[in-house]
Enzyme design. Structure first.
Site, mmCIF file in Angstrom:
data_model
loop_
_atom_site.group_PDB
_atom_site.id
_atom_site.type_symbol
_atom_site.label_atom_id
_atom_site.label_comp_id
_atom_site.label_asym_id
_atom_site.label_seq_id
_atom_site.Cartn_x
_atom_site.Cartn_y
_atom_site.Cartn_z
ATOM 1 N N LYS A 1 0.985 -1.278 0.084
ATOM 2 C CA LYS A 1 -0.238 0.066 -0.083
ATOM 3 C C LYS A 1 0.855 1.101 0.035
ATOM 4 C CE LYS A 1 -3.819 1.970 2.698
ATOM 5 N NZ LYS A 1 -4.954 1.826 3.862
ATOM 6 N N SER B 1 -9.762 -0.314 6.990
ATOM 7 C CA SER B 1 -9.211 0.056 5.700
ATOM 8 C C SER B 1 -8.674 -1.563 5.129
ATOM 9 C CB SER B 1 -8.233 0.988 5.565
ATOM 10 O OG SER B 1 -8.958 2.171 5.780
ATOM 11 N N SER C 1 -9.776 2.037 3.113
ATOM 12 C CA SER C 1 -8.839 2.811 1.883
ATOM 13 C C SER C 1 -7.966 2.113 1.225
ATOM 14 C CB SER C 1 -8.125 4.121 2.752
ATOM 15 O OG SER C 1 -7.262 3.080 3.586
#
Lengths: 99, 501
Positions: free
Chosen positions: B69, B168, B144
């Protein structure tokens, strides 16, 4: 019901150092009022005797021995800077005209 | 894949190249990646193959590629956090978890898309455009960490790292049919993670199987002196717990179903799959009890006071002085403060501005006690709910998210509706307890994936893996394979066969 006015949002944006446009102020103020109204629902949920939790872990300060360990070189530390001068961060003037 | 490497059936270079080819083929449509490092990944793969020939395998996942990420610092690779304010920033150091991946020999394929600074539940708040759900490209992949979940479920990467502040990792896993784990707070180092809310953030695995998550978790977890909130205790027993759970025997395990996480607003198809999953666990010998966590109804409000408060002070570091964007406003010789204001106006997106202003408000004198102070007290009550519930049950269960993936754009103008996606995942972050999301099946209404969330007490991450692996094995037996086997192929060919890392 809590409400944030357009002027209040402008003041908060100033405190947070963001130059919001007039359009942003127009749409942010009502959105923030809706969010605030919703989060205000927790007022009165906890009695005065409930201790606050700032952190999930029961933490105490963590110290390490005061010894030099490898760290970034000046070149690495400055590698992402918008502007560099004489191995330092170069920044805009920090004092106002009147100062 | 690790087994195939061990058996000499494939090489890390071949595996890595196959994933890079898959990325080339489908990422135009999925947009899971913000940056792909083909050259670096292949070089790391070649080094892994050389180690293997020399009999010096670095870890159980040596040679298996991974996606990271974009909120985790990667030495030499751009790290943007999905924000314009960090466009082009290349960190001069690795996050601890990234350093551990490199030491363990996992080639890093690239950086995955995310809501800007991890603020969002749909990846639509990325400054670089949304990620699309591989199950239906017109829908959100969750957020997210939608990029990591989409990369894994679209077979662009066998493994990924995510971060979970309010769901997330788990919510994107649920809506993409993948597995996602939020470890115990402090269980995995946060050093090099660009903080959203320090007291809530946690790094964790995103994978296709529970066992893969357990292996990856053991690799990245454990004490790190560079993170002062890192727990100084060994992380272990997770892989063993996942293997034990996969046997499908849960005799003596007490599972608690959380009363408050159902009812109005919960999609029928999601609830139906949840009930079936619970039934399967009971069939495997688990004892089920209903538990009440009365303060969970206040978790969302608590979170949306604590998070913006922490975020508004965290994001103050983006001041246009030391790294990232610098925008000069018009006028003669603007001051540092004027440059900072112009930069933050240009560099931050809508949602980030909303939360910074909200946090600034909640921390203002006069409002501090009423908002932030109260939220901290309710946080205590939520932790107490967990303590009481874990006296009655070893693990707590709920659906991971109230609905399946919604269409892109559906909630973009209604922040409050967007926040509701994290209803079930937020309590774990507030209390610091671990949680896993495993696929529970496809909802009848729309044929899209739903997730089963399993929560355990702090430091009992192994329970998530045991019960998660059991649910995965029992449901796969009913379905005749993993849920991801049924995902659309995206490239017009036959549907894929889920391959574990």
């Amino acid at each position: 019901m809590p409400e944030i006015s357009r002027d209040e949002v402008a003041h908060l944006a100033d405190l947070a150092r963001i130059d919001l446009t007039a359009e942003e102020l127009d749409h942010l103020a009502p959105q923030l009022s809706v969010i605030l109204e919703s989060v205000a629902s927790i007022s009165g949920v906890a009695g005065a005797d409930v201790p606050p939790t700032s952190h999930a872990l029961p933490l105490t300060n963590v110290f390490r021995d005061d010894v030099v360990t490898p760290s970034l070189t000046p070149e690495q530390a400055l590698s992402g800077a918008p502007e560099v001068e004489s191995q330092r961060f170069s920044v805009p003037r920090i004092l106002g005209d009147e100062q | 894949m690790a087994a195939a490497l061990d058996a000499g059936e494939t090489t890390s270079v071949a595996l890595t190249q196959a994933h890079l080819d898959r990325i080339s083929a489908v990422d135009g449509a999925v947009h899971a990646f913000l940056h792909v490092d083909a050259e670096g990944a292949l070089a790391q793969a070649a080094a892994s193959d050389a180690r293997r020939s020399a009999g010096q395998v670095a870890s159980p996942l040596d040679g298996v590629p991974i996606a990271v990420k974009d909120v985790l610092a990667t030495d030499g690779l751009p790290t943007t956090c999905g924000s314009k304010i960090l466009e082009g920033w290349v960190p001069p150091y690795d996050a601890t978890v990234v350093r551990r991946l490199r030491a363990a020999g996992l080639p890093i394929l690239g950086k995955t898309n995310m809501d800007e600074f991890a603020m969002g539940s749909s990846t639509e708040h990325s400054a670089y455009g949304p990620t699309h759900n591989p199950w239906d490209l017109g829908r959100i992949p969750g957020g997210s960490g939608g990029g990591s979940a989409a990369a894994v479920s679209a077979y662009e990467a066998p493994l990924a790292l995510g971060t979970d502040t309010g769901g997330s990792i788990r919510q994107p896993a649920a809506v993409t049919g993948s597995v996602g784990v939020k470890p115990t707070y402090g269980g995995v180092s946060r050093y090099g993670l660009v903080a959203l809310a320090n007291s809530l953030d946690q790094v964790g695995p995103v994978t296709r199987t529970v066992l893969d998550s357990a292996i990856l978790h053991e690799l990245i977890g454990g004490h790190d002196p560079l993170d002062s909130t890192s727990i100084d205790a060994p992380v272990g027993g997770l892989v063993a717990a996942a293997r034990q759970g996969a046997q499908g025997d849960l005799s003596g395990v007490r599972i608690g179903v959380i009363t408050e996480l159902s009812g109005d607003g919960w999609q029928d198809g999601v609830m139906a799959r949840f009930t079936e999953a619970v039934d399967a666990l009971v069939g495997a010998g688990a004892e089920v009890v209903e538990v009440s966590c009365p303060h969970f109804v206040h978790a969302l409000a608590t979170y949306y006071l604590i998070l913006p408060a922490e975020a508004s002070s965290n994001l103050a570091k983006f001041d246009a002085m030391r790294y990232g964007l610098r925008v000069w406003p018009e006028g003669d010789a603007p001051s540092a403060e004027e440059v900072m204001k112009a930069t933050r106006e240009a560099g931050f997106g809508d949602e980030v501005k909303r939360r910074i202003i909200l946090g600034t408000y909640a921390l203002s004198s006069g409002y501090y006690d009423a908002y932030y102070g109260t939220a901290q007290k309710v946080r205590t009550l939520i932790s107490r709910d967990f303590e009481a519930a874990f006296e009655q049950a070893d693990v707590l269960l709920s659906p991971t998210a109230p609905t399946t993936a919604f269409p892109l754009g559906a909630k973009l103008d209604d922040p409050l509706a967007m926040y509701l996606n994290d209803l079930a995942t937020i309590p774990a972050n507030l209390a610091g307890v671990p949680g896993i999301s495993v696929p529970s099946g496809l909802a009848d209404e729309d044929g899209l994936p739903a997730g089963l969330q399993i929560l355990a007490p702090a430091l009992a991450d192994d329970r998530c893996y045991r019960v998660g692996a059991a649910a995965e094995a029992l449901l796969a037996e009913q379905w005749g394979g993993l849920l991801l086997d049924r995902a659309p192929s995206l490239d017009g060919g036959a549907d894929g066969e889920a391959v574990s890392a």
